[in-house]
Design an enzyme around this catalytic site. Structure first.
Site, PDB file in Angstrom:
ATOM      1  N   GLY A  56       0.808  -1.122  -0.024  1.00 56.27           N
ATOM      2  CA  GLY A  56      -0.012  -0.096  -0.031  1.00 56.27           C
ATOM      3  C   GLY A  56       0.961   1.416  -0.053  1.00 56.27           C
ATOM      4  N   HIS A  57       1.929   1.203   0.718  1.00 58.25           N
ATOM      5  CA  HIS A  57       3.004   2.377   0.856  1.00 58.25           C
ATOM      6  C   HIS A  57       3.476   2.524  -0.464  1.00 58.25           C
ATOM      7  CE1 HIS A  57       3.028   1.151   5.351  1.00 58.25           C
ATOM      8  NE2 HIS A  57       2.366   2.474   5.330  1.00 58.25           N
ATOM      9  N   GLN A  99      -0.280  10.952  17.720  1.00 57.80           N
ATOM     10  CA  GLN A  99      -1.522  10.154  17.154  1.00 57.80           C
ATOM     11  C   GLN A  99      -1.976   8.876  17.864  1.00 57.80           C
ATOM     12  OE1 GLN A  99       0.158  10.043  12.977  1.00 57.80           O
ATOM     13  NE2 GLN A  99      -1.018   8.231  13.021  1.00 57.80           N
ATOM     14  N   LYS A 109      -7.522   3.649   2.248  1.00 56.03           N
ATOM     15  CA  LYS A 109      -7.800   2.678   3.371  1.00 56.03           C
ATOM     16  C   LYS A 109      -8.291   3.563   4.578  1.00 56.03           C
ATOM     17  CE  LYS A 109      -5.633   0.966   6.427  1.00 56.03           C
ATOM     18  NZ  LYS A 109      -4.728   0.282   7.624  1.00 56.03           N
ATOM     19  N   GLN A 149      -9.330   9.895   7.564  1.00 57.04           N
ATOM     20  CA  GLN A 149      -8.110  10.598   7.677  1.00 57.04           C
ATOM     21  C   GLN A 149      -8.094  11.479   6.310  1.00 57.04           C
ATOM     22  OE1 GLN A 149      -3.963   9.090   9.083  1.00 57.04           O
ATOM     23  NE2 GLN A 149      -3.814   8.909   6.881  1.00 57.04           N
ATOM     24  N   LEU A 157      -4.148  -4.246   3.097  1.00 55.26           N
ATOM     25  CA  LEU A 157      -2.909  -4.511   3.747  1.00 55.26           C
ATOM     26  C   LEU A 157      -2.731  -3.278   4.846  1.00 55.26           C
ATOM     27  CD1 LEU A 157      -0.593  -4.787   0.462  1.00 55.26           C
ATOM     28  CD2 LEU A 157      -1.726  -6.625   2.137  1.00 55.26           C
ATOM     29  N   SER A 205       0.049  -2.033   8.339  1.00 55.12           N
ATOM     30  CA  SER A 205       1.481  -2.301   8.961  1.00 55.12           C
ATOM     31  C   SER A 205       1.214  -3.023  10.139  1.00 55.12           C
ATOM     32  CB  SER A 205       2.028  -1.142   9.741  1.00 55.12           C
ATOM     33  OG  SER A 205       2.605  -0.398   8.420  1.00 55.12           O
ATOM     34  N   ARG A 206      -0.268  -2.963  10.666  1.00 57.76           N
ATOM     35  CA  ARG A 206      -0.533  -3.675  11.970  1.00 57.76           C
ATOM     36  C   ARG A 206      -0.708  -5.201  11.711  1.00 57.76           C
ATOM     37  NH1 ARG A 206      -2.495   1.530  13.503  1.00 57.76           N
ATOM     38  NH2 ARG A 206      -1.769   1.957  15.465  1.00 57.76           N
TER      39      ARG A 206
END
Ligand code: AMP
Length: 283
Positions: free
Chosen positions: A34-35, A59, A149, A153, A184, A186-187
């Site tokens: 995704g990044h 955050q 995603k 935000q 996807l 990172s978590r």
């Protein structure tokens, strides 16, 4: 790829390159596809691409995963370099919060930053806007790219940037998913194989929710409640499931016109890990 580990190094690198059109991809690292999709989209928009890597303390709420957040600097450098990133900016806390994170005056995200994700994570979006404000000041990008995603935000960032950085173009890139449709994140680093398999139920339930709302041209709350029940049955504990109008984030009015742009937004917990997803569709 040039790695700048503080704001002074970034300024030197930017001065040398002297390119006004520059696209920024803000991230917290633990890079995934995704990044990289954001980075590739950035390269299409500007001759200079800058990724930032900063796990932003502001955050994260008390008791959240700031300390545990996956930090994989070497692998991230390699992935960004391979994707054709020109500058990786890894600021120090003093670059972002000169007075210290605790003393930093925050940018308020307002009522729409307190709903949905913001209701579960009070202050989260204030922290997001505060770090982005600083990154935008330091990098002075012409473009900044965000993932669909994190729908709420990108909504709040667009609204904030229109006011505070009117020349900055905010670009939203579609969500990168696994073959099974899982967004996807990172978590995912926190999940074992069985939990990852369970998480695959998430997106199909959102797709079914959108299909039901389309079929019945409404019944937003009843269908969202059905989706919550389905998530629970699949072992995913919903924090919220909601249908909102895409351009305001407000609940759609009963009887709103066919063709209205809507979005189904949800967050679930799998053990202590939270996963977000959403699906845009037209009524
Ligand atoms: P993060 O590192 O999680 O703060 O995310 C950095 C940027 O990548 C944000 O704009 C996210 O919305 C975006 N992003 C995260 N996951 C995905 C994904 N699966 N597809 C597209 N963009 C994503």
């Amino acid at each position: 790829m040039k790695i700048c580990t503080d704001a002074a190094a970034l300024h030197r690198a930017l001065a040398r390159l002297n390119r006004q059109a520059r696209a920024l991809v803000p991230t917290m690292g633990h890079v995934h596809e995704g990044h990289l999709a954001l980075l590739r989209a950035a390269r299409k928009r500007a001759p200079l691409t800058i990724a930032s890597l900063y796990v932003n303390p502001l955050q994260f709420g008390a008791g959240e995963d700031f300390a545990a957040y996956p930090r994989t600097f070497d692998a991230d450098c390699e992935a960004f370099a391979r994707a054709g990133c020109d500058i990786l900016f890894c600021p120090q806390e003093r670059d972002i919060y000169p007075q210290g994170a605790a003393a930093e005056p925050v940018i308020r995200s307002g009522a729409k930053g307190r709903m949905l994700e913001g209701a579960v994570r009070p202050g989260h979006f204030d922290g997001v806007l505060t770090v982005l404000n600083r990154l935008f000041q330091l990098v002075a990008p012409s473009h900044a790219l965000f993932g669909a995603k994190d729908f709420q935000q990108q909504f709040l960032v667009r609204r904030f940037a229109a006011r505070a950085f009117p020349d900055l173009q905010i670009v939203t890139i579609p969500t990168a998913r696994t073959a099974a449709g899982l967004a996807l994140s990172s978590r995912h680093a926190y999940l074992d194989a069985a939990q990852l398999a369970r998480a695959e139920a998430f997106f199909p339930i959102l797709q079914e929710l959108a299909a039901q709302v389309q079929r019945h041209k409404g019944r937003f709350v009843a269908h969202a409640n059905d989706a919550k029940r389905q998530l629970k049955a699949a072992g995913l504990a919903p924090d919220y499931v909601a249908i909102r109008t895409a351009d305001t984030l407000d609940a759609p009015r009963r009887g709103c016109a066919a063709g209205t742009a809507l979005v189904a937004l949800a967050a679930v917990r799998l053990g202590t890990t939270r996963l977000l997803d959403n699906l845009s569709f037209a009524l």
